[in-house]
Each structure stands twice: as C-alpha cells, then as structure tokens.
Design an enzyme around this catalytic site. Structure first.
Site, PDB file in Angstrom:
ATOM      1  N   LYS A   1      -2.112 -18.227  -7.361  1.00  0.00           N
ATOM      2  CA  LYS A   1      -3.121 -17.622  -7.470  1.00  0.00           C
ATOM      3  C   LYS A   1      -3.774 -18.180  -8.926  1.00  0.00           C
ATOM      4  O   LYS A   1      -2.618 -19.400  -9.574  1.00  0.00           O
ATOM      5  CB  LYS A   1      -2.693 -15.967  -7.067  1.00  0.00           C
ATOM      6  CG  LYS A   1      -2.145 -15.585  -6.184  1.00  0.00           C
ATOM      7  CD  LYS A   1      -3.181 -14.338  -6.578  1.00  0.00           C
ATOM      8  CE  LYS A   1      -2.220 -13.404  -4.902  1.00  0.00           C
ATOM      9  NZ  LYS A   1      -2.263 -12.222  -4.838  1.00  0.00           N
TER      10      LYS A   1
ATOM     11  N   TYR B   1      -8.567 -12.517   3.677  1.00  0.00           N
ATOM     12  CA  TYR B   1      -8.524 -11.076   3.007  1.00  0.00           C
ATOM     13  C   TYR B   1      -8.189 -10.284   3.632  1.00  0.00           C
ATOM     14  O   TYR B   1      -8.874  -8.652   3.358  1.00  0.00           O
ATOM     15  CB  TYR B   1      -8.318 -10.692   0.935  1.00  0.00           C
ATOM     16  CG  TYR B   1      -7.245 -11.087   0.524  1.00  0.00           C
ATOM     17  CD1 TYR B   1      -6.178 -11.157   0.427  1.00  0.00           C
ATOM     18  CD2 TYR B   1      -6.991 -12.086  -0.664  1.00  0.00           C
ATOM     19  CE1 TYR B   1      -5.078 -11.764  -0.454  1.00  0.00           C
ATOM     20  CE2 TYR B   1      -6.172 -12.617  -1.276  1.00  0.00           C
ATOM     21  CZ  TYR B   1      -5.006 -12.183  -1.646  1.00  0.00           C
ATOM     22  OH  TYR B   1      -4.063 -12.691  -2.322  1.00  0.00           O
TER      23      TYR B   1
ATOM     24  N   PHE C   1     -10.751  -2.479  -4.575  1.00  0.00           N
ATOM     25  CA  PHE C   1     -10.475  -3.522  -5.997  1.00  0.00           C
ATOM     26  C   PHE C   1     -10.879  -4.781  -4.638  1.00  0.00           C
ATOM     27  O   PHE C   1     -10.485  -6.121  -5.116  1.00  0.00           O
ATOM     28  CB  PHE C   1      -8.901  -4.132  -5.734  1.00  0.00           C
ATOM     29  CG  PHE C   1      -7.842  -3.696  -4.674  1.00  0.00           C
ATOM     30  CD1 PHE C   1      -7.348  -4.915  -4.128  1.00  0.00           C
ATOM     31  CD2 PHE C   1      -7.765  -2.553  -3.885  1.00  0.00           C
ATOM     32  CE1 PHE C   1      -6.576  -5.378  -2.482  1.00  0.00           C
ATOM     33  CE2 PHE C   1      -7.027  -2.739  -3.051  1.00  0.00           C
ATOM     34  CZ  PHE C   1      -6.573  -4.103  -2.391  1.00  0.00           C
TER      35      PHE C   1
ATOM     36  N   ASN D   1      -1.151 -10.778 -10.213  1.00  0.00           N
ATOM     37  CA  ASN D   1       0.036 -10.876  -9.538  1.00  0.00           C
ATOM     38  C   ASN D   1       0.954 -12.444  -9.077  1.00  0.00           C
ATOM     39  O   ASN D   1       1.932 -12.529  -8.219  1.00  0.00           O
ATOM     40  CB  ASN D   1       0.674 -10.113  -8.521  1.00  0.00           C
ATOM     41  CG  ASN D   1       0.141 -10.029  -7.602  1.00  0.00           C
ATOM     42  OD1 ASN D   1      -0.606 -11.130  -7.365  1.00  0.00           O
ATOM     43  ND2 ASN D   1       0.595  -9.282  -6.482  1.00  0.00           N
TER      44      ASN D   1
ATOM     45  N   HIS E   1       0.943 -15.288  -3.203  1.00  0.00           N
ATOM     46  CA  HIS E   1       0.952 -14.806  -1.540  1.00  0.00           C
ATOM     47  C   HIS E   1       1.835 -15.205  -1.511  1.00  0.00           C
ATOM     48  O   HIS E   1       2.051 -16.646  -1.480  1.00  0.00           O
ATOM     49  CB  HIS E   1      -0.600 -15.402  -1.940  1.00  0.00           C
ATOM     50  CG  HIS E   1      -0.543 -15.407  -0.187  1.00  0.00           C
ATOM     51  ND1 HIS E   1      -1.053 -13.742  -0.104  1.00  0.00           N
ATOM     52  CD2 HIS E   1      -0.626 -15.230   0.524  1.00  0.00           C
ATOM     53  CE1 HIS E   1      -0.851 -13.635   1.969  1.00  0.00           C
ATOM     54  NE2 HIS E   1      -0.524 -15.378   1.584  1.00  0.00           N
TER      55      HIS E   1
ATOM     56  N   GLU F   1      -3.368 -17.958   8.318  1.00  0.00           N
ATOM     57  CA  GLU F   1      -3.472 -18.879   7.341  1.00  0.00           C
ATOM     58  C   GLU F   1      -3.007 -19.772   7.290  1.00  0.00           C
ATOM     59  O   GLU F   1      -3.608 -21.247   6.391  1.00  0.00           O
ATOM     60  CB  GLU F   1      -2.554 -17.848   6.024  1.00  0.00           C
ATOM     61  CG  GLU F   1      -2.641 -16.261   5.822  1.00  0.00           C
ATOM     62  CD  GLU F   1      -1.625 -15.394   5.239  1.00  0.00           C
ATOM     63  OE1 GLU F   1      -0.772 -16.204   4.706  1.00  0.00           O
ATOM     64  OE2 GLU F   1      -2.378 -14.165   5.218  1.00  0.00           O
TER      65      GLU F   1
HETATM   66  N1  UDP Z   1      -3.908  -5.991  -5.021  1.00  0.00           N
HETATM   67  C1  UDP Z   1      -4.651  -5.542  -6.013  1.00  0.00           C
HETATM   68  N2  UDP Z   1      -4.603  -3.714  -6.315  1.00  0.00           N
HETATM   69  C2  UDP Z   1      -4.033  -3.067  -5.063  1.00  0.00           C
HETATM   70  C3  UDP Z   1      -3.378  -4.098  -4.041  1.00  0.00           C
HETATM   71  C4  UDP Z   1      -3.742  -5.675  -4.528  1.00  0.00           C
HETATM   72  O1  UDP Z   1      -5.196  -5.369  -6.992  1.00  0.00           O
HETATM   73  O2  UDP Z   1      -4.338  -2.327  -5.704  1.00  0.00           O
HETATM   74  C5  UDP Z   1      -4.720  -7.766  -4.890  1.00  0.00           C
HETATM   75  C6  UDP Z   1      -2.767  -7.984  -5.094  1.00  0.00           C
HETATM   76  O3  UDP Z   1      -3.514  -9.366  -6.085  1.00  0.00           O
HETATM   77  C7  UDP Z   1      -2.478  -8.693  -3.763  1.00  0.00           C
HETATM   78  C8  UDP Z   1      -3.231  -8.639  -2.681  1.00  0.00           C
HETATM   79  O4  UDP Z   1      -4.573  -8.090  -3.470  1.00  0.00           O
HETATM   80  O5  UDP Z   1      -1.413  -9.571  -4.218  1.00  0.00           O
HETATM   81  C9  UDP Z   1      -3.043  -8.575  -1.626  1.00  0.00           C
HETATM   82  O6  UDP Z   1      -2.315  -7.150  -1.567  1.00  0.00           O
HETATM   83  P1  UDP Z   1      -1.961  -6.443  -0.116  1.00  0.00           P
HETATM   84  O7  UDP Z   1      -1.585  -5.814   0.064  1.00  0.00           O
HETATM   85  O8  UDP Z   1      -1.945  -7.394   0.489  1.00  0.00           O
HETATM   86  O9  UDP Z   1      -0.332  -7.605  -1.181  1.00  0.00           O
HETATM   87  P2  UDP Z   1       0.256  -8.581  -1.352  1.00  0.00           P
HETATM   88  O10 UDP Z   1       0.563  -9.236   0.652  1.00  0.00           O
HETATM   89  O11 UDP Z   1       0.145 -10.230  -1.890  1.00  0.00           O
HETATM   90  O12 UDP Z   1       2.215  -8.120  -1.797  1.00  0.00           O
HETATM   91 MG    MG Z   2      -0.510  -9.323   1.511  1.00  0.00          MG
END
Ligand code: UDP
Ligand code: MG
Length: 151
Positions: free
Chosen positions: A9, A49, A57, A112, A115, A126
């Site tokens: 990211k 997404y 968020f 974080n 991805h 994807e």
């Molecule tokens: N995210 C966020 N707040 C939340 C949950 C997710 O900002 O409460 C962001 C975070 O950067 C995350 C991304 O949205 O990596 C996608 O969410 P997902 O649940 O798919 O998590 P991932 O698959 O990336 O672990």
């Molecule tokens: Mg995810």
C-alpha cells in the site's frame, strides 16, 4: 500452482518497505510472477474493495489507498493464498503476531502497509483486475523446484 495478489500500500511504498516485503515472499520459497508500481484510480480501488462499500471506513480507505503509488504483485506457489495471509498478519496490526509483516512494521488498521487476497476466488478476481493483460508464470526451474517442494 496457486496464485495470490499481494499489494504494498502507499504507506508501505513510501516507508521503503517494498524490498523487505518482497524478500519475505522470496525467502519463503514463493515465485514472483508479476510486479508493477502503479497509481491506481479511485474507481479501480473501489472495485478492488467492493465488498467493503457501505462500511464507515470505506471513504477513508479509498483516500489512503489513492494517496500514492502502490506495488502490485502476483506470487505463485503451494497454498500461497493462505500462507500469504499468515505472512501478512491480522487486519489490525496490533493483533498481528511479531514475525508477521503487519506485526513487525505497523500499528494502525488504516495504515497496515499491505494487502493479500483472502481466497483463491478473490485472488483470481484481483489478479484479473490489476493485471488485465494477464500474468505469465516463468517456466519451472526444476532444480530449484526440487529444493523447495517434495514433488
Ligand atoms: N480497514 C480499516 N478499518 C477497519 C477495517 C479495515 O481501515 O476497521 C482497512 C484496512 O486497511 C484493511 C482494509 O480496510 O486492510 C481491507 O479490509 P479487510 O477486512 O479486507 O482486511 P484485510 O483483508 O486487508 O486484512
Ligand atoms: Mg480483505
């Protein structure tokens, strides 16, 4: 062989963590099949997404993801989707074990750094979205393969 989409990211790229993240996948034994530094449009990010539309968020997530270049990659190997997720850690870095990418390099969920596809189906979707011209996996290096896999 299974494929997954791993994306560094904007914060991960800006913080100089591209090499570190690539190193971990290489050292594990996975094979890099595609890599591109890109500036994704918000439209592409919203599609990426799409399952999170409606979350509080979401707008902030799209802003964050569009804030700078990302590095998109395809990694190939046995169970790479599941193992890739393990290598990344939990979505919330504070819940991520030390030794994982998120557990070692970041603190907040909205920063974080990386991805990883969450299933083989997501990975296919994807990869098609981020590498629309397709991904060509290099022909297998048999001596290297034998050092990493039993068969
Ligand atoms: N995210 C966020 N707040 C939340 C949950 C997710 O900002 O409460 C962001 C975070 O950067 C995350 C991304 O949205 O990596 C996608 O969410 P997902 O649940 O798919 O998590 P991932 O698959 O990336 O672990
Ligand atoms: Mg995810």
């Amino acid at each position: 062989m299974e494929q997954t989409y791993i994306m560094i990211k904007p914060d991960g790229v800006a913080r100089g963590l591209v090499g570190e993240i690539i190193k971990r996948f290489e050292q594990r034994g996975y094979q890099l099949a595609a890599l591109e530094l890109m500036n994704p449009t918000k439209q592409l990010l919203e599609e990426h997404y799409q399952d999170l539309k409606g979350k509080g968020f979401f707008a902030g997530l799209i802003e964050y993801m569009a804030s700078g270049p990302v590095v998109g990659m395809v990694w190939v190997g046995k169970d790479v989707v599941k193992v890739g997720r393990k290598m990344l850690g939990e979505t919330n870095p504070l819940a991520s074990a030390a030794g994982t990418i998120r557990g070692d390099f970041c603190i907040e969920v909205g920063r974080n750094i990386c991805h990883g596809s969450d299933s083989v189906e997501s990975a296919q979707r994807e990869i098609a979205m981020w590498f629309p011209r397709g991904v060509k996996v290099a022909s297998r290096n048999t001596s290297l393969h034998a050092l990493i896999y039993e068969n």
